[in-house]
Design a protein around this motif. Sequence first.
Motif, mmCIF file in Angstrom:
data_model
loop_
_atom_site.group_PDB
_atom_site.id
_atom_site.type_symbol
_atom_site.label_atom_id
_atom_site.label_comp_id
_atom_site.label_asym_id
_atom_site.label_seq_id
_atom_site.Cartn_x
_atom_site.Cartn_y
_atom_site.Cartn_z
ATOM 1 N N LEU A 143 -35.403 46.493 -61.145
ATOM 2 C CA LEU A 143 -34.866 47.787 -60.990
ATOM 3 C C LEU A 143 -35.716 48.683 -60.120
ATOM 4 O O LEU A 143 -35.089 49.361 -59.434
ATOM 5 C CB LEU A 143 -35.021 48.546 -62.572
ATOM 6 C CG LEU A 143 -34.199 47.622 -63.575
ATOM 7 C CD1 LEU A 143 -34.126 48.268 -64.986
ATOM 8 C CD2 LEU A 143 -32.637 47.356 -63.024
ATOM 9 N N GLY A 144 -36.934 48.764 -60.250
ATOM 10 C CA GLY A 144 -37.687 49.787 -59.644
ATOM 11 C C GLY A 144 -37.618 49.332 -57.835
ATOM 12 O O GLY A 144 -37.780 50.376 -57.188
ATOM 13 N N ARG A 145 -37.532 48.367 -57.745
ATOM 14 C CA ARG A 145 -37.152 47.840 -56.086
ATOM 15 C C ARG A 145 -36.014 48.337 -55.554
ATOM 16 O O ARG A 145 -35.838 48.939 -54.598
ATOM 17 C CB ARG A 145 -37.412 46.320 -55.906
ATOM 18 C CG ARG A 145 -38.875 45.705 -55.947
ATOM 19 C CD ARG A 145 -38.791 44.348 -56.030
ATOM 20 N NE ARG A 145 -38.750 43.801 -54.718
ATOM 21 C CZ ARG A 145 -39.771 43.626 -53.762
ATOM 22 N NH1 ARG A 145 -40.962 43.820 -54.115
ATOM 23 N NH2 ARG A 145 -39.380 43.243 -52.688
ATOM 24 N N ASP A 146 -35.076 48.453 -56.400
ATOM 25 C CA ASP A 146 -33.539 48.680 -56.005
ATOM 26 C C ASP A 146 -33.603 50.324 -55.716
ATOM 27 O O ASP A 146 -33.160 50.742 -54.982
ATOM 28 C CB ASP A 146 -32.610 48.312 -56.864
ATOM 29 C CG ASP A 146 -31.105 48.474 -56.302
ATOM 30 O OD1 ASP A 146 -30.852 47.693 -55.428
ATOM 31 O OD2 ASP A 146 -30.466 49.355 -56.906
ATOM 32 N N SER A 147 -34.242 51.071 -56.720
ATOM 33 C CA SER A 147 -34.479 52.426 -56.681
ATOM 34 C C SER A 147 -35.226 52.776 -55.591
ATOM 35 O O SER A 147 -34.741 53.633 -54.599
ATOM 36 C CB SER A 147 -35.093 53.233 -57.878
ATOM 37 O OG SER A 147 -34.235 52.959 -59.208
ATOM 38 N N ALA A 148 -36.097 52.276 -55.290
ATOM 39 C CA ALA A 148 -37.428 52.351 -54.141
ATOM 40 C C ALA A 148 -36.299 52.434 -52.900
ATOM 41 O O ALA A 148 -36.407 53.280 -51.950
ATOM 42 C CB ALA A 148 -38.237 51.565 -54.125
ATOM 43 N N GLU A 149 -35.569 51.463 -52.704
ATOM 44 C CA GLU A 149 -34.679 51.208 -51.413
ATOM 45 C C GLU A 149 -34.003 52.358 -51.218
ATOM 46 O O GLU A 149 -33.736 53.014 -50.305
ATOM 47 C CB GLU A 149 -33.925 50.009 -51.593
ATOM 48 C CG GLU A 149 -34.093 48.930 -50.749
ATOM 49 C CD GLU A 149 -33.238 47.451 -50.983
ATOM 50 O OE1 GLU A 149 -33.876 46.577 -51.453
ATOM 51 O OE2 GLU A 149 -32.203 47.620 -50.962
ATOM 52 N N VAL A 150 -33.195 52.663 -52.166
ATOM 53 C CA VAL A 150 -32.128 53.746 -52.140
ATOM 54 C C VAL A 150 -32.848 55.255 -51.880
ATOM 55 O O VAL A 150 -32.681 56.055 -51.018
ATOM 56 C CB VAL A 150 -31.076 53.978 -53.283
ATOM 57 C CG1 VAL A 150 -30.457 55.075 -53.338
ATOM 58 C CG2 VAL A 150 -30.447 52.550 -53.392
ATOM 59 N N LEU A 151 -34.099 55.631 -52.479
ATOM 60 C CA LEU A 151 -34.777 56.676 -52.283
ATOM 61 C C LEU A 151 -35.378 56.830 -50.937
ATOM 62 O O LEU A 151 -35.369 57.851 -50.316
ATOM 63 C CB LEU A 151 -35.768 56.938 -53.431
ATOM 64 C CG LEU A 151 -35.127 57.193 -54.697
ATOM 65 C CD1 LEU A 151 -36.127 56.941 -55.971
ATOM 66 C CD2 LEU A 151 -34.508 58.491 -54.870
#
Length: 313
Positions: A143-151
């Motif tokens: 989850l953290g990696r996907d949010s990081a990518e979008v942000l």
Amino acid sequence: MTILIAVQGWDPAPWLERFRRLGVDRTVLDAREPFDPAAVRYAAVWKPKPGLLASLPNLKGIFNLGAGVDALLADKTLPDKPIFRITNPDLTKRMTEWVTLQVLFHMRQMPAYMANQKARQWKPLDQPGAHELRVGIMGMGILGRDSAEVLMRLGFKVAGWSRSRQSMPGLEAFAGTEELPAFLARTDILVVLLPLTEATRGILNRDLFGKLAQNGAMGAPILINAGRGGLQSEADILAALEDGTLGGASLDVFEPEPLRPESPLWLHPKVIITPHISADSTPDGLVSGVLKDIAAFEAGETLPNEVDRKTGY
Ligand code: NDP
Ligand code: OXD
């Protein structure tokens, strides 16, 4: 091979319907009705009654219908069988939507504009750009990696903190307790996507909030928690909001849930509360993947989403 569906806290009916419709070659049992425990080979569960899984003598694998396994592992009678959890793009995208929404909501000062709207006040506020803000994500898993990518794509300066270093292009990667202070010191918006384990319980406390950047473009730092309620001290969040150590918070998770009616968090002007919906598990989105996992496990394949009981996630 027979699958038992044991879902508590969510409506089991759509799960049973989906498992029966897609798992045509399987017998699908409902844990709320009488069944033969010896027939069950696999259990697809969410917060099953403690003791239920221990009562299945021929159980081969446990398939958790959410990403977090803290509730499952809390069952002291849990049999020593492999546990698999959800790592599905459907759930991941839902979480990334919620995280992005909350980051932008605070960054674009929506709590203040909503208050101003109620007072019929036309009052533009100074607005930092995304490139001026440092987001820090605790928990750099699926989850953290996907949010990081979008942000990062939106222009935020993003750092991640995890047990082992998780590198990504453009990300500042921190790891372990010794690097936590440096990670916090550069963070204006703290996003928490950690599992609840013995090591993380209570980590979101006064001491940690005091180490967040106090010199950011938004003034005081923001806390966004979608991990688990047991990670946070509600009293410490309230105290930090009162004395300005925190400038706002978005909370999706609480301990216990639902958040008790008398909690001052409900009416706090700087707090956004959602009822543990940041990344719902849905039968439509997840059941076909769980059936594929069961088939792969039966075929002797190694699945990447097996839970490590030692670390607790
Ligand atoms: P993952 O297991 O993929 O990722 C967990 C991350 O946390 C990893 O990066 C891991 O480090 C890190 N971590 C674990 N323990 C520590 C520690 N002691 N110190 C530092 N970092 C640590 O989980 P997911 O991303 O799939 O999910 C994360 C959590 O989100 C779930 O456990 C659940 O609690 C919550 N969740 C909440 C939902 C909601 O609706 N509110 C929905 C879905 C999930 P490392 O990379 O080194 O292993
Ligand atoms: C999960 C949750 O862990 O919904 O999947 O909380």
